[in-house]
Scaffold this motif. Structure first.
Motif, PDB file in Angstrom:
ATOM      1  N   LYS A 205       0.823  -1.212   0.000  1.00 58.31           N
ATOM      2  CA  LYS A 205       0.000   0.000   0.000  1.00 58.31           C
ATOM      3  C   LYS A 205       0.862   1.269   0.000  1.00 58.31           C
ATOM      4  O   LYS A 205       0.545   2.241  -0.694  1.00 58.31           O
ATOM      5  CB  LYS A 205      -0.944  -0.011   1.204  1.00 58.31           C
ATOM      6  N   ILE A 206       1.958   1.279   0.775  1.00 59.69           N
ATOM      7  CA  ILE A 206       2.779   2.501   0.753  1.00 59.69           C
ATOM      8  C   ILE A 206       3.562   2.605  -0.559  1.00 59.69           C
ATOM      9  O   ILE A 206       3.827   3.707  -1.039  1.00 59.69           O
ATOM     10  CB  ILE A 206       3.711   2.637   1.982  1.00 59.69           C
ATOM     11  N   CYS A 207       3.904   1.453  -1.168  1.00 62.76           N
ATOM     12  CA  CYS A 207       4.560   1.505  -2.478  1.00 62.76           C
ATOM     13  C   CYS A 207       3.582   1.977  -3.551  1.00 62.76           C
ATOM     14  O   CYS A 207       3.963   2.729  -4.463  1.00 62.76           O
ATOM     15  CB  CYS A 207       5.127   0.134  -2.839  1.00 62.76           C
ATOM     16  N   ASP A 208       2.320   1.553  -3.447  1.00 59.27           N
ATOM     17  CA  ASP A 208       1.307   2.059  -4.377  1.00 59.27           C
ATOM     18  C   ASP A 208       1.196   3.574  -4.277  1.00 59.27           C
ATOM     19  O   ASP A 208       1.031   4.278  -5.277  1.00 59.27           O
ATOM     20  CB  ASP A 208      -0.062   1.433  -4.065  1.00 59.27           C
ATOM     21  N   GLU A 209       1.279   4.081  -3.043  1.00 62.10           N
ATOM     22  CA  GLU A 209       1.164   5.513  -2.827  1.00 62.10           C
ATOM     23  C   GLU A 209       2.391   6.262  -3.342  1.00 62.10           C
ATOM     24  O   GLU A 209       2.272   7.319  -3.963  1.00 62.10           O
ATOM     25  CB  GLU A 209       0.973   5.789  -1.339  1.00 62.10           C
ATOM     26  N   LEU A 210       3.567   5.717  -3.097  1.00 56.85           N
ATOM     27  CA  LEU A 210       4.801   6.419  -3.446  1.00 56.85           C
ATOM     28  C   LEU A 210       5.185   6.249  -4.918  1.00 56.85           C
ATOM     29  O   LEU A 210       5.622   7.204  -5.567  1.00 56.85           O
ATOM     30  CB  LEU A 210       5.947   5.932  -2.556  1.00 56.85           C
ATOM     31  N   PHE A 211       5.051   5.039  -5.440  1.00 50.01           N
ATOM     32  CA  PHE A 211       5.459   4.774  -6.823  1.00 50.01           C
ATOM     33  C   PHE A 211       4.280   4.859  -7.796  1.00 50.01           C
ATOM     34  O   PHE A 211       4.483   4.999  -9.001  1.00 50.01           O
ATOM     35  CB  PHE A 211       6.104   3.390  -6.932  1.00 50.01           C
ATOM     36  N   GLY A 212       3.059   4.762  -7.258  1.00 50.02           N
ATOM     37  CA  GLY A 212       1.868   4.716  -8.097  1.00 50.02           C
ATOM     38  C   GLY A 212       1.481   3.281  -8.367  1.00 50.02           C
ATOM     39  O   GLY A 212       2.329   2.473  -8.770  1.00 50.02           O
ATOM     40  N   ASP A 213       0.202   2.941  -8.116  1.00 45.90           N
ATOM     41  CA  ASP A 213      -0.192   1.541  -8.304  1.00 45.90           C
ATOM     42  C   ASP A 213      -0.050   1.105  -9.759  1.00 45.90           C
ATOM     43  O   ASP A 213       0.077  -0.088 -10.053  1.00 45.90           O
ATOM     44  CB  ASP A 213      -1.616   1.295  -7.790  1.00 45.90           C
ATOM     45  N   GLN A 214      -0.044   2.064 -10.691  1.00 45.89           N
ATOM     46  CA  GLN A 214       0.150   1.717 -12.104  1.00 45.89           C
ATOM     47  C   GLN A 214       1.569   1.232 -12.370  1.00 45.89           C
ATOM     48  O   GLN A 214       1.832   0.611 -13.403  1.00 45.89           O
ATOM     49  CB  GLN A 214      -0.172   2.912 -13.007  1.00 45.89           C
ATOM     50  N   ASN A 215       2.501   1.498 -11.444  1.00 42.02           N
ATOM     51  CA  ASN A 215       3.894   1.070 -11.620  1.00 42.02           C
ATOM     52  C   ASN A 215       4.225  -0.204 -10.851  1.00 42.02           C
ATOM     53  O   ASN A 215       5.392  -0.578 -10.746  1.00 42.02           O
ATOM     54  CB  ASN A 215       4.840   2.199 -11.193  1.00 42.02           C
ATOM     55  N   PHE A 216       3.187  -0.843 -10.319  1.00 39.43           N
ATOM     56  CA  PHE A 216       3.374  -2.158  -9.692  1.00 39.43           C
ATOM     57  C   PHE A 216       3.709  -3.170 -10.777  1.00 39.43           C
ATOM     58  O   PHE A 216       3.013  -3.275 -11.789  1.00 39.43           O
ATOM     59  CB  PHE A 216       2.103  -2.565  -8.950  1.00 39.43           C
ATOM     60  N   VAL A 217       4.790  -3.910 -10.599  1.00 33.83           N
ATOM     61  CA  VAL A 217       5.227  -4.885 -11.593  1.00 33.83           C
ATOM     62  C   VAL A 217       4.794  -6.294 -11.205  1.00 33.83           C
ATOM     63  O   VAL A 217       4.159  -7.006 -11.979  1.00 33.83           O
ATOM     64  CB  VAL A 217       6.760  -4.837 -11.791  1.00 33.83           C
ATOM     65  N   ALA A 218       5.133  -6.710  -9.970  1.00 36.89           N
ATOM     66  CA  ALA A 218       4.796  -8.077  -9.565  1.00 36.89           C
ATOM     67  C   ALA A 218       5.029  -8.260  -8.071  1.00 36.89           C
ATOM     68  O   ALA A 218       5.848  -7.570  -7.465  1.00 36.89           O
ATOM     69  CB  ALA A 218       5.645  -9.092 -10.340  1.00 36.89           C
ATOM     70  N   ASP A 219       4.268  -9.183  -7.516  1.00 33.85           N
ATOM     71  CA  ASP A 219       4.548  -9.712  -6.180  1.00 33.85           C
ATOM     72  C   ASP A 219       5.129 -11.094  -6.404  1.00 33.85           C
ATOM     73  O   ASP A 219       4.400 -12.082  -6.551  1.00 33.85           O
ATOM     74  CB  ASP A 219       3.254  -9.774  -5.356  1.00 33.85           C
ATOM     75  N   LEU A 220       6.458 -11.145  -6.486  1.00 30.07           N
ATOM     76  CA  LEU A 220       7.128 -12.411  -6.736  1.00 30.07           C
ATOM     77  C   LEU A 220       7.126 -13.247  -5.463  1.00 30.07           C
ATOM     78  O   LEU A 220       7.356 -12.727  -4.363  1.00 30.07           O
ATOM     79  CB  LEU A 220       8.564 -12.173  -7.196  1.00 30.07           C
ATOM     80  N   ILE A 221       6.877 -14.527  -5.611  1.00 33.16           N
ATOM     81  CA  ILE A 221       6.867 -15.435  -4.469  1.00 33.16           C
ATOM     82  C   ILE A 221       8.109 -16.307  -4.534  1.00 33.16           C
ATOM     83  O   ILE A 221       8.324 -17.029  -5.509  1.00 33.16           O
ATOM     84  CB  ILE A 221       5.608 -16.330  -4.478  1.00 33.16           C
ATOM     85  N   TRP A 222       8.934 -16.184  -3.504  1.00 30.64           N
ATOM     86  CA  TRP A 222      10.119 -17.047  -3.401  1.00 30.64           C
ATOM     87  C   TRP A 222       9.781 -18.190  -2.451  1.00 30.64           C
ATOM     88  O   TRP A 222       9.473 -17.972  -1.278  1.00 30.64           O
ATOM     89  CB  TRP A 222      11.315 -16.240  -2.879  1.00 30.64           C
ATOM     90  N   SER A 223       9.836 -19.422  -2.963  1.00 27.79           N
ATOM     91  CA  SER A 223       9.393 -20.566  -2.166  1.00 27.79           C
ATOM     92  C   SER A 223      10.429 -21.043  -1.155  1.00 27.79           C
ATOM     93  O   SER A 223      10.147 -21.909  -0.343  1.00 27.79           O
ATOM     94  CB  SER A 223       9.009 -21.733  -3.090  1.00 27.79           C
ATOM     95  N   ASN A 224      11.643 -20.460  -1.199  1.00 26.84           N
ATOM     96  CA  ASN A 224      12.712 -20.799  -0.255  1.00 26.84           C
ATOM     97  C   ASN A 224      12.902 -22.309  -0.158  1.00 26.84           C
ATOM     98  O   ASN A 224      12.651 -22.943   0.875  1.00 26.84           O
ATOM     99  CB  ASN A 224      12.430 -20.217   1.129  1.00 26.84           C
ATOM    100  N   ARG A 368       9.123 -15.578 -20.630  1.00 26.69           N
ATOM    101  CA  ARG A 368       8.858 -14.702 -19.497  1.00 26.69           C
ATOM    102  C   ARG A 368       9.052 -15.457 -18.191  1.00 26.69           C
ATOM    103  O   ARG A 368       8.604 -16.599 -18.051  1.00 26.69           O
ATOM    104  CB  ARG A 368       7.434 -14.147 -19.577  1.00 26.69           C
ATOM    105  N   PRO A 369       9.711 -14.826 -17.231  1.00 24.05           N
ATOM    106  CA  PRO A 369       9.947 -15.520 -15.956  1.00 24.05           C
ATOM    107  C   PRO A 369       8.650 -15.725 -15.189  1.00 24.05           C
ATOM    108  O   PRO A 369       7.715 -14.915 -15.284  1.00 24.05           O
ATOM    109  CB  PRO A 369      10.892 -14.572 -15.204  1.00 24.05           C
ATOM    110  N   MET A 370       8.583 -16.786 -14.442  1.00 30.12           N
ATOM    111  CA  MET A 370       7.414 -17.097 -13.621  1.00 30.12           C
ATOM    112  C   MET A 370       7.364 -16.168 -12.411  1.00 30.12           C
ATOM    113  O   MET A 370       8.386 -15.680 -11.934  1.00 30.12           O
ATOM    114  CB  MET A 370       7.469 -18.549 -13.148  1.00 30.12           C
ATOM    115  N   GLY A 371       6.171 -15.965 -11.889  1.00 23.68           N
ATOM    116  CA  GLY A 371       5.998 -15.144 -10.689  1.00 23.68           C
ATOM    117  C   GLY A 371       6.331 -15.879  -9.410  1.00 23.68           C
ATOM    118  O   GLY A 371       6.382 -15.284  -8.342  1.00 23.68           O
ATOM    119  N   VAL A 372       6.545 -17.198  -9.526  1.00 22.95           N
ATOM    120  CA  VAL A 372       6.959 -18.006  -8.380  1.00 22.95           C
ATOM    121  C   VAL A 372       8.381 -18.480  -8.626  1.00 22.95           C
ATOM    122  O   VAL A 372       8.685 -19.072  -9.667  1.00 22.95           O
ATOM    123  CB  VAL A 372       6.023 -19.217  -8.177  1.00 22.95           C
ATOM    124  N   ILE A 373       9.262 -18.191  -7.689  1.00 24.87           N
ATOM    125  CA  ILE A 373      10.671 -18.590  -7.790  1.00 24.87           C
ATOM    126  C   ILE A 373      10.859 -19.813  -6.900  1.00 24.87           C
ATOM    127  O   ILE A 373      10.798 -19.727  -5.670  1.00 24.87           O
ATOM    128  CB  ILE A 373      11.600 -17.452  -7.351  1.00 24.87           C
TER     129      ILE A 373
END
Length: 645
Positions: A205-224, A368-373
């Motif tokens: 939410k604060i990144c949406d506010e600071l960078f703009g939600d239109q500049n959201f690229v991805a929520d990458l999930i790292w499965s560790n 294209r890279p997957m959103g899950v690493i």
């Protein structure tokens, strides 16, 4: 005459924002002030947002915004040559200090210059330390305001879940730092932020506010992979973490693909294999794409008959993937195969080459890279640090392979990568390894920023001699660089494995207001110890020059600094363009030498006191050098000037 002074302040956030607004809406800014009625008209008189609106708010948000817009006063970056490695040639930086202060100190030099940022901030699990930005408060005042004992000094403090402002404290730390980070990114820059479930929603939410939600690229999930899972969850074993990615301007960015997963299908060969690679066949007729009459044309088969798209689609209406002109080009250039299928029907195929696209361009085919690493594990990171004899202090350090993977998704080739929660300096290690993999062709540069948090007295690191985290980070970079050269000796001299070290420190310069209130200043001081008139006791010339350079635009701290001994013992040339003269006395002969420099510097900076009472000499020096600079700049270059401290 009014002479230009070197500004004490580094940033002017309010005027910077006003200038941006004036560029977008000139009619809304009049005489340096915002005409809000005019601004509404420029925006089409849209309805003003009411008091209730969709946004994330928390206790202290307004103060966090205020902190973000406050300049950093009375601070500078002092160079530490004894901790640096290959300082004469390196373009890498390691900076010790509070990262908010550092980001503000770097803002003028690196505004819009950072290609990628990766940070792994405290996850706010209840066991983390967070930064305390109440720098002006005493320890006792901080305790009263925050409701906790500031055990480790005023720069960082524990943030336990028992505190009423547990989430707010973390958000107050992150907000101004991310705001500064955005300013530093290039237009096609990206920021990646590692985080877990505790704060991922708030962070987004604060990144949406600071960078703009239109500049959201991805929520990458790292499965560790091989990770043990979080002990904080009693219901599910949580192994994954998040890596939020935002762009400065999403229109400007590209993401590099990853190697294709089906390379084995490219197994046929022809006379073009050397340049195009192997290929597989794909039908030209496709019933799955939207029908177009222009793509429904006959193609002649080898026996003189003609084939239509429906013939290759079991008689159902269809069209070719390529236009008639594109087909003719493909046929002439060896991209087309015409042969009968198992039902004795002439079928048209295109060759899909591994190393060539369907326009004839040589490519490195990726997907294209997957959103899950799903690769890499924190266990790898721990083992690596143990092998480097630096283990025991970073149990949750990110694996170097993960950071390399993230960097490889960006077009950073010769860009600067910043990590302002650098910890064990994994990002620097990953960057050097990638540059080595590229055989030194790509010259990515790093800036690591870390507060010198003390190691526990009982820790293995402390007993080994590492008194704070910065000492471990710097040593890791040294050892990692040496190991790379040991394994690839041919890269010696080609690969940058060095770094210049800077530390946040109190100012070296007695700015005007400080000189005026200095009770120790006397006439004798000016005569016998003139440096005490302008500079703080013990200040080094080198650090004074760097402090002046922090107030310039687009001048990296990694630039060269040389002493012009032909002119004087305290005259310095920075980045081959900025001359800083710290001589205690300016003479006509000295000015003659400066005027004769070739190439001529962009800017000259003098000590005001060095002219003593000779106003005529000062005036003549100013006019003469300013005229030379303007003549040298002509019409194609930005004109710099003469300034005084």
């Amino acid at each position: 005459m009014e002479y230009k002074k070197v500004a004490e302040t580094i940033n002017d956030f309010a005027n910077d924002n006003l200038s941006k607004l004036a560029q977008l809406f000139p009619a809304a800014v009049k005489d340096g002030e915002v005409d809000f009625e005019a601004l509404k008209q420029e925006l089409g008189a849209f309805k003003e947002v009411g008091s209730e609106k969709y946004e994330l708010t928390w206790a202290g948000k307004q103060n966090a915004k205020k902190v973000a817009l406050e300049d950093v006063n009375g601070k500078t970056l002092n160079y530490v040559p004894e901790d640096s490695k290959n300082p004469e040639t390196t373009e890498n930086l390691y900076i010790e200090g509070d990262n908010l202060e550092v980001l503000k100190l770097l803002r003028q030099n690196y505004y819009g210059a950072i290609k990628m940022i990766y940070i792994d901030p405290p996850y706010n699990t209840g066991n983390d330390f967070i930064y305390n930005d109440n720098f002006a408060m005493s320890v006792e005042e901080s305790e009263i305001a925050e409701g906790n004992r500031d055990e480790l000094g005023e720069k960082y403090k524990p943030n336990s879940k028992s505190q009423n402002r547990y989430h707010a404290n973390w958000l107050n730390m992150m907000y101004p730092r991310l705001k500064m980070a955005k300013d530093l990114l290039t237009e096609d820059g990206l920021i990646f932020i590692s985080i877990n479930d505790n704060e991922v929603d708030n962070l987004k939410k604060i990144c949406d506010e600071l960078f703009g939600d239109q500049n959201f690229v991805a929520d990458l999930i790292w499965s560790n992979k091989e990770g043990g899972g979080s002990s904080d969850s009693k219901l599910f074993r949580i192994k994954h973490e998040h890596i939020l990615c935002y762009a400065k301007n999403i229109v400007e960015i590209e993401i590099k693909g990853v190697p294709i997963s089906n390379e084995e299908r490219y197994k046929s060969s022809d006379e073009f294999e050397k340049t195009r690679g192997k290929y597989y066949l794909q039908k030209l007729g496709m019933g799955s794409i939207q029908y177009s009459e222009s793509l429904d044309y006959p193609i002649e088969a080898p026996d003189g008959s003609f084939v239509k798209p429906a013939d290759n689609n079991n008689g159902r209406k269809a069209c070719w993937r390529w236009s008639k002109i594109k087909y003719q080009w493909g046929f002439a250039n060896g991209f087309i195969v015409r042969k009968k299928d198992s039902n004795d029907v002439w079928t048209i195929y295109t060759k899909q080459y591994l190393n060539c696209d369907n326009e004839g361009n040589v490519i490195n085919r990726t997907q294209r890279p997957m959103g899950v690493i799903e690769s890499f594990s924190s266990t790898q990171a721990s083992k690596l640090l143990e092998n480097m004899k630096l283990g025991g202090i970073f149990p949750y350090s990110k694996p170097i392979e993960l950071v390399k993977y993230i960097i490889e998704r960006c077009y950073t080739d010769d860009g600067i990568i910043l990590d302002f929660f650098s910890g064990s300096a994994t990002t620097a290690h990953a960057l050097m390894q990638l540059n080595a993999q590229d055989e030194g062709i790509n010259k990515r540069k790093f800036i690591m920023v870390q507060i010198p948090e003390k190691t526990s007295e009982n820790s293995e690191a402390n007993q080994t001699g590492y008194k704070n985290i910065c000492e471990i980070g710097k040593e890791r970079i040294r050892r990692a660089g040496d190991k790379i050269i040991e394994e690839k000796p041919e890269l010696k001299g080609k690969l940058d494995i060095g770094f210049k070290v800077f530390k946040v420190a109190d100012t070296n310069i007695k700015w005007n207001h400080q000189t005026e209130i200095d009770e120790q200043f006397t006439v004798d001081t000016a005569v016998y110890t003139p440096d005490l008139m302008d500079f703080m006791p013990g200040a080094k010339d080198e650090d004074i020059v760097y402090e002046v350079m922090l107030r310039q635009n687009d001048v990296p701290l990694s630039s060269t600094l040389e002493t012009l001994t032909d002119i004087g013992q305290r005259t310095y040339l920075y980045a081959s363009s900025y001359l800083v003269c710290l001589e205690t006395e300016i003479t006509v002969a000295l000015v003659d030498k400066l005027a004769a420099l070739n190439p001529l510097p962009f800017k000259f900076i003098f000590r005001d006191s060095a002219f003593q009472d000779d106003i005529a000499l000062k005036d003549e020096t100013f006019r003469r050098l300013k005229a030379l600079i303007e003549k040298n700049a002509g019409t194609s270059k930005k004109t710099y000037t003469v300034e005084f401290i």
